[in-house]
Scaffold this active site. Sequence first.
Site, PDB file in Angstrom:
ATOM      1  CG  ASP A 131      14.027  -7.117  54.609  1.00 23.03           C
ATOM      2  OD1 ASP A 131      13.940  -6.079  55.295  1.00 23.03           O
ATOM      3  OD2 ASP A 131      13.988  -8.266  55.098  1.00 23.03           O
ATOM      4  CB  SER A 142       8.112  -6.158  44.115  1.00 24.44           C
ATOM      5  OG  SER A 142       8.603  -7.058  45.086  1.00 24.44           O
ATOM      6  CG  HIS A 160       7.001  -2.448  57.080  1.00 25.45           C
ATOM      7  ND1 HIS A 160       6.346  -2.810  58.231  1.00 25.45           N
ATOM      8  CD2 HIS A 160       7.340  -3.615  56.455  1.00 25.45           C
ATOM      9  CE1 HIS A 160       6.291  -4.132  58.315  1.00 25.45           C
ATOM     10  NE2 HIS A 160       6.893  -4.644  57.245  1.00 25.45           N
TER      11      HIS A 160
END
Length: 267
Positions: free
Chosen positions: A88, A229, A144
């Site tokens: 996201d 991040s 992911h």
Amino acid sequence: MKANQRLLRYFIELTSHKQLSRFIGLFTKTRVSRWLIPWYVKTYSIRTQDLAKPLYTYRSLNEFFVRRLKDGLRPIDQGASALVSPVDATVTGIGRIHDHETIFVKGQNYRLEELLQHSPVNPKYKQGFFLVLYLSPADYHRIHTPVSGSIMGKNHLPGKNYPVNNFGLRNMRKVLSRNERLITSMQHRYGLITIVKVGAMNVSSIKYSDPFQQHFTRGDELAYFEFGSTVVLLMENSRFDFRKGLGLGSKVLVGEAIGYWGKKDGD
């Protein structure tokens, strides 16, 4: 650069050392830090209904930060030719990799050998594609796999802990190639992809969810960040197009298609 920006840049330089990050990281893992969770939720407007478990069960701020979401909340695009978002995030860089193996992000050029250092640079990345994805403090911070495939190489590069937000990318010198990085290269149906996970200011910690897993199905959990991040994706020069309308400032979610190899399925 304005005087206040220079002052902020100087302050960031002073506070970007690993010792400070380690101290802050230790605090966020204490039970005392759990009292900051309601403040964090309110400050960043986090949807508690999306959490995999009740809010009161998180034992520390760090445990909440690396929270998982409810099953099925991030469906994975099943198109065979799709590249899906690993996180996201907000798009802060997108485009082609130049002939001299550089990418252009927020007014600065990054050579791939700077970004990857001891990791081998795939020559097919020349004229390939790159995507920079910034995770804000409000975002879900698990990473992911954007493709189905096998890991071909890993590398951990220690470094600084500069902010990777808009200010950091524009005003600090080449933060993407100076911060701590965890690099994963994967072989997939359409070639090689490199996933560069970049740490950020204060708590720069990046960990594999399962360090021994070698084979992944698209959407499997790969790693997670502990506070702040960015993820950089590098793709080979091939028949590939980013999703129509995807550009700087676009918001993406885990599992949604962000590009396609060849023609989009069904075309």
